[in-house]
Design an enzyme around this catalytic site. Structure first.
Site, PDB file in Angstrom:
ATOM      1  N   CYS A 224       0.814  -1.198   0.007  1.00  0.00           N
ATOM      2  CA  CYS A 224       0.130   0.107  -0.141  1.00  0.00           C
ATOM      3  C   CYS A 224       1.007   1.399   0.103  1.00  0.00           C
ATOM      4  O   CYS A 224       2.005   1.165  -0.098  1.00  0.00           O
ATOM      5  CB  CYS A 224      -0.930  -0.004   1.207  1.00  0.00           C
ATOM      6  SG  CYS A 224      -0.021   0.052   2.886  1.00  0.00           S
TER       7      CYS A 224
ATOM      8  N   CYS B 174       3.316   1.766   2.789  1.00  0.00           N
ATOM      9  CA  CYS B 174       4.584   0.956   2.487  1.00  0.00           C
ATOM     10  C   CYS B 174       5.558   1.684   1.857  1.00  0.00           C
ATOM     11  O   CYS B 174       6.810   1.999   2.037  1.00  0.00           O
ATOM     12  CB  CYS B 174       4.465  -0.330   1.754  1.00  0.00           C
ATOM     13  SG  CYS B 174       3.395  -1.534   2.701  1.00  0.00           S
TER      14      CYS B 174
ATOM     15  N   ASP C 293       9.940  26.577 -33.430  1.00  0.00           N
ATOM     16  CA  ASP C 293      11.058  26.825 -34.258  1.00  0.00           C
ATOM     17  C   ASP C 293      10.486  26.512 -35.599  1.00  0.00           C
ATOM     18  O   ASP C 293       9.468  25.722 -35.814  1.00  0.00           O
ATOM     19  CB  ASP C 293      12.302  25.713 -33.792  1.00  0.00           C
ATOM     20  CG  ASP C 293      13.351  25.919 -34.891  1.00  0.00           C
ATOM     21  OD1 ASP C 293      13.787  26.890 -35.110  1.00  0.00           O
ATOM     22  OD2 ASP C 293      13.675  24.880 -35.159  1.00  0.00           O
TER      23      ASP C 293
END
Length: 780
Positions: free
Chosen positions: A28, A31, A452
């Protein structure tokens, strides 16, 4: 306030390293937070942990060894190791097929046995009519292995976390199972529930006490069953989100055929070195990036660049590793190997993007880190409150267990990683490489895009865009051939453009051009020579009044388009006018129009002359133009737009764009551009299609929308279910099912991104008059 420039990615310091670890035992978001916190306590160490992939990317000084990192993770109660490299097949032995993973097989076996034992318990507990004499004792015998062995992984991880002072989702599940089973054992042996003939009605809600302690064996088996099943389906779904990355890895060839004096020999790709030659047969993948030495064929690059059109290659052409040879036999000289290949760079970019976190996910992880301890506190408080209020003990225990089971932050931890896995993988399939989740966030919010010209809006190569022959004179093909014969002796870019165009248009490209006599080149004017019995001059046009129709109009049209006009004179007679220039990409107008429809303001910034810039801007309907812009001018433009409150993206491909790309809120580099541009950019467009920019914006918006939906569900789920469980309105078994369903919904919602397809504009954009993207032939 002046926005701070986004620094260009700096090269890593000599004493700093980046290590990737495979972390096991995480279930989870809590952790994840614990691993990151433990690693972050080491001096100079920063870690980003991904729950969905089980990977930790750790930046650390050289003084902190990998052994120290692994020991720190293990001290937090998890396992850690370096990722295992793919085994190399022997030269004379095909690679053995990989078998199923041992851990996955054990998990599947545990789920199957748990289901077989649990189903009778669930059925008997939920259907009072089937409750025979002493049914409760059979259920107890079946439930005991489930509560002890089936839930053993939860108990083991909970105890490991307890030894390290950590509480995770496994702590909640373990306590829930232990409490349900312990209460049921008490009820059977001491509470009167073991009396022969006892029946127990099933209710979705806790019931008031009736003098007999109720059994909660269905919760004791239902919680581990639903969680194990949910994790099994969740793991399969999460594997689906990383399918694109695995597909990229599978593009790499395992072995390759190299020519030898005795014929050929197949060797592992890892033994290939720069400069080595190798063979690519029809249907095989190109082993690594290189240059074609012999042979001609068509290469399928669709899985690398997203382009479905095959690319014709011959001697001297580039071959990209991972491409499929669709035609004849090719001999290729290796130009890059290992981590330096384009395929390796693409895979590395995708992996980096999937490891990162968005701002909202970092907030979710911070919440999850304190969520489990808060839930334990709430559960104990609920138990005490119910007992203190005089409620039935079993109702109090039921409410406390339901709180433990339902309040799982697993969905919270999966909300963003699974969406990023699916989105970045899908982007890679479409030729859009995103450096990290921060780039997705910026893509969502940019409102101005600086484009560009050369190499971005245009092809970046000089070419013949129009050829106009005089009325009643030589035809266009004959003029082109004579001009190419003379220009073959010049190295000028205009000469190369004309000769290349002649080779493309000549009926037999393999036929060599005839020699030229009395060749002279005048700098700034042109060339002249005798070819095929004719005196041919290819020069800049002078006085237009002396030219026959329609050549003067052709010269004016070329100059208006920002192209260079070249006059071809044969035996003293003006015969034709070439327009030579950098042609727009065929998709430029549609791409810019799509960006405008997405709410982005296009700005053209180019180092080219003003006439050319205005011609291109007019063709693309761009109103803001900055011509003759040096690299520092482009950077100043970005800074000025940011000071005006704009969020700026820059699209470029050259070294002169690198400063602007790094300074912008978001840098987008063309995949055909320089390494400096790609290194400074956040997004790289691998496929040669300018509409990929609009696709990237749409993908970013869809991804962040998916993440918001996932997090909204994850937070909302807990806000609704925890209070329901606390007041006794949620059965522990249903709580387990709801908890598993929440994670599956989040992962399933993320998986929808795998099927995302770019959509075009709602109406077909009409192209105004401007520079021609295709060659125009005019022979009155």
């Amino acid at each position: 306030m002046t926005p701070q420039p986004r620094p260009a990615p700096a090269p890593q310091q000599a004493d700093e390293r980046t290590t990737t670890l495979t972390v096991g035992g995480m279930t989870c978001a809590a952790c994840v937070g614990r691993v990151e916190k433990k690693l972050g306590r080491l001096d100079g160490v920063a870690a980003a942990v991904n729950l969905a992939t089980g990977r930790a990317t750790v930046s650390h000084p050289a003084a902190v060894s990998v052994t120290d990192l692994i020991a720190t993770v293990e001290a937090a109660g998890f396992t850690a190791r370096l990722p295992e490299p793919d085994p190399e097949p022997e030269a004379d032995e095909p690679p053995a097929p990989a078998g199923p993973d041992d851990a996955a097989r054990a998990e599947r076996h545990r789920l199957l046995v748990t289901a077989l034992l649990s189903l009778p318990v669930l059925v008997l507990s939920m259907v009072p009519g089937w409750q025979f004499r002493n049914w409760q004792w059979l259920c107890f015998v079946l439930a005991a292995p489930v509560a002890l062995w089936g839930a053993a992984p939860f108990h083991a991880r909970a105890l490991r976390g307890l030894r390290h002072g950590a509480a995770t989702m496994d702590t909640l599940v373990s306590l829930g199972v232990a409490a349900s089973f312990s209460w049921s054992a008490y009820a059977l042996f001491l509470g009167g529930a073991g009396t022969p003939g006892m029946t127990m009605p099933f209710s979705l809600l806790p019931t008031a006490g009736d003098g007999v302690a109720h059994l909660y064996l269905e919760a004791a088996v239902g919680v581990p069953l639903f969680v194990l099943a949910g994790r099994r389906m969740e793991a399969r779904a999460r594997r689906g989100t990383g399918a694109a990355l695995r597909a990229l890895a599978e593009l790499a060839a395992k072995d390759v055929a190299v020519p030898t004096p005795d014929g050929e020999q197949r060797i592992p790709v890892s033994r290939l070195r720069v400069g080595d030659r190798f063979l690519v047969r029809p249907g095989e993948r190109v082993a690594t990036d290189g240059t074609v030495v012999e042979g001609s064929s068509a290469l399928d690059l669709s899985l690398i660049t997203g382009e479905s059109r095959p690319v014709e290659v011959g001697p001297g052409a580039a071959a990209v590793g991972g491409a499929v040879n669709s035609g004849g036999l090719l001999e290729v000289r290796a130009g890059a190997v290992g981590a330096d290949t384009q395929l390796a760079r693409i895979t590395r970019l995708v992996e980096d993007a999937q490891t990162g976190k968005t701002k909202v996910q970092r907030l979710a992880d911070a919440v999850a880190a304190v969520f489990v301890p808060a839930v334990l506190t709430v559960s104990v408080t609920v138990l005490g409150f119910w007992l203190g209020a005089g409620a039935d003990p079993q109702a109090a225990v039921t409410a406390a267990v339901a709180v433990l089971v339902v309040a799982c932050p697993c969905a919270l931890g999966l909300a963003t990683p699974t969406a990023l896995l699916a989105a970045t993988g899908r982007g890679a399939q479409l030729g859009i490489l995103v450096r990290g989740p921060e780039a997705l966030e910026q893509l969502r919010h940019v409102d101005t895009i600086v484009l560009d010209k050369t190499g971005t809006l245009t092809t970046g190569q000089m070419g013949v865009t129009a050829l106009t022959a005089r009325s009643g004179g030589l035809d266009a093909t004959a003029v082109l051939r004579l001009a190419a014969l003379v220009e073959q002796g010049s190295e000028h870019p205009l000469a190369r453009a004309i000769t290349a165009h002649a080779r493309e248009r000549h009926p037999d490209p393999r036929q060599p051009l005839l020699p030229v006599e009395d060749f002279t080149a005048t700098p700034g004017h042109g060339v002249e020579g005798t070819a095929d019995g004719h005196r041919v001059a290819v020069t800049r046009p002078g006085d237009l009044d002396g030219l026959p129709a329609p050549l003067p109009e052709a010269v004016r049209s070329a100059e208006a388009d920002g192209h260079t006009a070249v006059l071809v004179t044969v035996d003293g007679t003006p015969e034709a006018v070439f327009a030579v220039g950098d042609a727009l990409r065929p998709d430029s107008y549609r791409a810019v129009d799509h960006l405008r429809r997405l709410g982005l303001r296009p700005v053209l910034a180019t180092g080219d002359r003003a006439a050319t810039a205005r011609a291109v801007a007019g063709h693309l309907a761009v109103t803001e133009v900055h011509a003759e812009a040096r690299p520092e001018d482009k950077a100043d433009l970005v800074r000025t737009l940011q000071e005006q409150g704009r969020r700026v993206a820059v699209v470029g491909d050259g070294v002169n764009d690198a400063a602007a790309l790094a300074l912008a809120d978001l840098g987008i580099a063309m995949g055909s551009g320089t390494d400096a541009a790609i290194g400074a950019a956040d997004v790289t467009l691998v496929r040669e299609d300018l509409q990929a920019i609009a696709d990237a914006v749409r993908l970013a918006r869809r991804t962040l929308g998916t993440i918001r939906t996932n997090l909204g569900w994850a937070f909302g789920y807990n806000l609704i279910t925890v209070p329901l469980a606390a007041v006794g309105l949620l059965n522990p078994m249903l709580a387990a099912a709801a908890m598993s369903a929440s994670s599956l919904l989040v992962v399933g919602n993320s998986l929808r991104l795998r099927a995302w397809r770019p959509r075009g504009a709602t109406t077909t954009a009409r192209r105004p008059h401007g520079p021609r993207a295709q060659t125009r032939w005019e022979t009155p």
